[in-house]
Design a protein around this motif. Structure first.
Motif, PDB file in Angstrom:
ATOM      1  N   SER A   1      28.825  27.022  40.915  1.00 47.81           N
ATOM      2  CA  SER A   1      30.097  27.137  41.621  1.00 47.81           C
ATOM      3  C   SER A   1      30.956  28.257  41.069  1.00 47.81           C
ATOM      4  CB  SER A   1      30.852  25.804  41.581  1.00 47.81           C
ATOM      5  OG  SER A   1      30.201  24.877  42.423  1.00 47.81           O
ATOM      6  N   LEU A   2      30.839  28.540  39.785  1.00 45.88           N
ATOM      7  CA  LEU A   2      31.602  29.650  39.219  1.00 45.88           C
ATOM      8  C   LEU A   2      31.156  30.975  39.853  1.00 45.88           C
ATOM      9  CD1 LEU A   2      33.697  30.706  37.218  1.00 45.88           C
ATOM     10  CD2 LEU A   2      31.891  30.807  35.497  1.00 45.88           C
ATOM     11  N   VAL A   3      29.867  31.157  40.007  1.00 48.18           N
ATOM     12  CA  VAL A   3      29.328  32.388  40.595  1.00 48.18           C
ATOM     13  C   VAL A   3      29.680  32.461  42.085  1.00 48.18           C
ATOM     14  CG1 VAL A   3      27.193  33.619  41.153  1.00 48.18           C
ATOM     15  CG2 VAL A   3      27.456  32.540  38.913  1.00 48.18           C
ATOM     16  N   ALA A   4      29.409  31.383  42.814  1.00 44.52           N
ATOM     17  CA  ALA A   4      29.701  31.366  44.253  1.00 44.52           C
ATOM     18  C   ALA A   4      31.203  31.512  44.496  1.00 44.52           C
ATOM     19  CB  ALA A   4      29.180  30.078  44.878  1.00 44.52           C
ATOM     20  N   GLY A   5      32.005  30.833  43.683  1.00 44.94           N
ATOM     21  CA  GLY A   5      33.462  30.911  43.832  1.00 44.94           C
ATOM     22  C   GLY A   5      34.002  32.293  43.518  1.00 44.94           C
ATOM     23  N   ALA A   6      33.457  32.931  42.500  1.00 44.44           N
ATOM     24  CA  ALA A   6      33.904  34.290  42.149  1.00 44.44           C
ATOM     25  C   ALA A   6      33.555  35.274  43.265  1.00 44.44           C
ATOM     26  CB  ALA A   6      33.278  34.729  40.826  1.00 44.44           C
ATOM     27  N   ALA A   7      32.357  35.143  43.817  1.00 41.01           N
ATOM     28  CA  ALA A   7      31.953  36.023  44.917  1.00 41.01           C
ATOM     29  C   ALA A   7      32.835  35.790  46.148  1.00 41.01           C
ATOM     30  CB  ALA A   7      30.482  35.800  45.258  1.00 41.01           C
ATOM     31  N   LEU A   8      33.102  34.525  46.458  1.00 36.29           N
ATOM     32  CA  LEU A   8      33.955  34.208  47.603  1.00 36.29           C
ATOM     33  C   LEU A   8      35.379  34.708  47.379  1.00 36.29           C
ATOM     34  CD1 LEU A   8      34.349  32.905  50.354  1.00 36.29           C
ATOM     35  CD2 LEU A   8      34.735  30.717  49.180  1.00 36.29           C
ATOM     36  N   THR A   9      35.881  34.578  46.155  1.00 33.59           N
ATOM     37  CA  THR A   9      37.227  35.059  45.837  1.00 33.59           C
ATOM     38  C   THR A   9      37.320  36.564  46.035  1.00 33.59           C
ATOM     39  OG1 THR A   9      37.608  33.241  44.290  1.00 33.59           O
ATOM     40  CG2 THR A   9      38.972  35.214  44.005  1.00 33.59           C
ATOM     41  N   GLY A  10      36.323  37.298  45.581  1.00 38.43           N
ATOM     42  CA  GLY A  10      36.322  38.751  45.768  1.00 38.43           C
ATOM     43  C   GLY A  10      36.288  39.141  47.233  1.00 38.43           C
ATOM     44  N   PHE A  11      35.413  38.498  47.992  1.00 36.03           N
ATOM     45  CA  PHE A  11      35.304  38.792  49.413  1.00 36.03           C
ATOM     46  C   PHE A  11      36.596  38.442  50.148  1.00 36.03           C
ATOM     47  CE2 PHE A  11      34.161  37.260  53.703  1.00 36.03           C
ATOM     48  CZ  PHE A  11      33.751  38.471  54.244  1.00 36.03           C
ATOM     49  N   ALA A  12      37.107  37.243  49.901  1.00 37.02           N
ATOM     50  CA  ALA A  12      38.328  36.801  50.577  1.00 37.02           C
ATOM     51  C   ALA A  12      39.534  37.630  50.144  1.00 37.02           C
ATOM     52  CB  ALA A  12      38.573  35.320  50.303  1.00 37.02           C
ATOM     53  N   GLY A  13      39.556  38.047  48.884  1.00 36.74           N
ATOM     54  CA  GLY A  13      40.631  38.929  48.426  1.00 36.74           C
ATOM     55  C   GLY A  13      40.651  40.226  49.217  1.00 36.74           C
ATOM     56  N   GLY A  14      39.462  40.743  49.540  1.00 39.07           N
ATOM     57  CA  GLY A  14      39.372  41.934  50.372  1.00 39.07           C
ATOM     58  C   GLY A  14      39.912  41.690  51.769  1.00 39.07           C
TER      59      GLY A  14
END
Length: 142
Positions: A79-92
């Motif tokens: 979840s840390l990896v998936a959440g970090a990737a989602l955070t980066g994408f959503a931040g964009g």
């Protein structure tokens, strides 16, 4: 790092995965017109993307969204990896919303009708941050 997602993390991961994966798959065969539209909007918010070919941009974006959707869908991706990737994408996406003229009402964060579709992506940012913060908090407890 936890190997499997916790049961309570699955519903938000699945909800985000459904949207992100569907968007990535739908973009797979983007024609030149759609690719140019996506690229133009992205370049307005992120000028450095202007150096990319619009079709290549759409292809890479599609692949990234598909990979992110799969990572969220598969419970053995931490979840840390998936959440970090989602955070980066959503931040964009949120950055796109904030930087694109006509998406927000004047002097406000409230969306215009044209910006509503992108403004709603803030929930993806919330899910990503929630996954990351939970995992980091658990590490701090150990």
């Amino acid at each position: 790092m936890r190997i499997f997602a916790r049961a309570h993390q699955l519903p938000p991961r699945l909800a985000a995965a459904a949207i992100v994966l569907n968007s990535g798959i739908e973009m797979l065969g983007a024609d030149e017109e759609r690719a140019a539209g996506l690229h133009g909007m992205a370049c307005g918010a992120y000028p450095f993307l202007g150096r990319m070919d619009p079709v290549e941009f759409a292809r890479l974006l599609s692949r990234a969204q598909t990979a992110l959707g799969v990572a969220l869908l598969v419970p053995f991706v931490p979840s840390l990896v998936a959440g970090a990737a989602l955070t980066g994408f959503a931040g964009g996406l949120v950055g796109l919303y904030l930087r694109t003229p006509g998406m927000r009402r004047e002097h406000s964060l409230r969306p215009t009708p044209q910006g509503l579709g992108v403004a709603k992506d803030v929930w993806l940012l919330g899910i990503g941050l929630g996954l990351v913060l939970e995992e980091l908090g658990r590490r701090g407890e150990r």
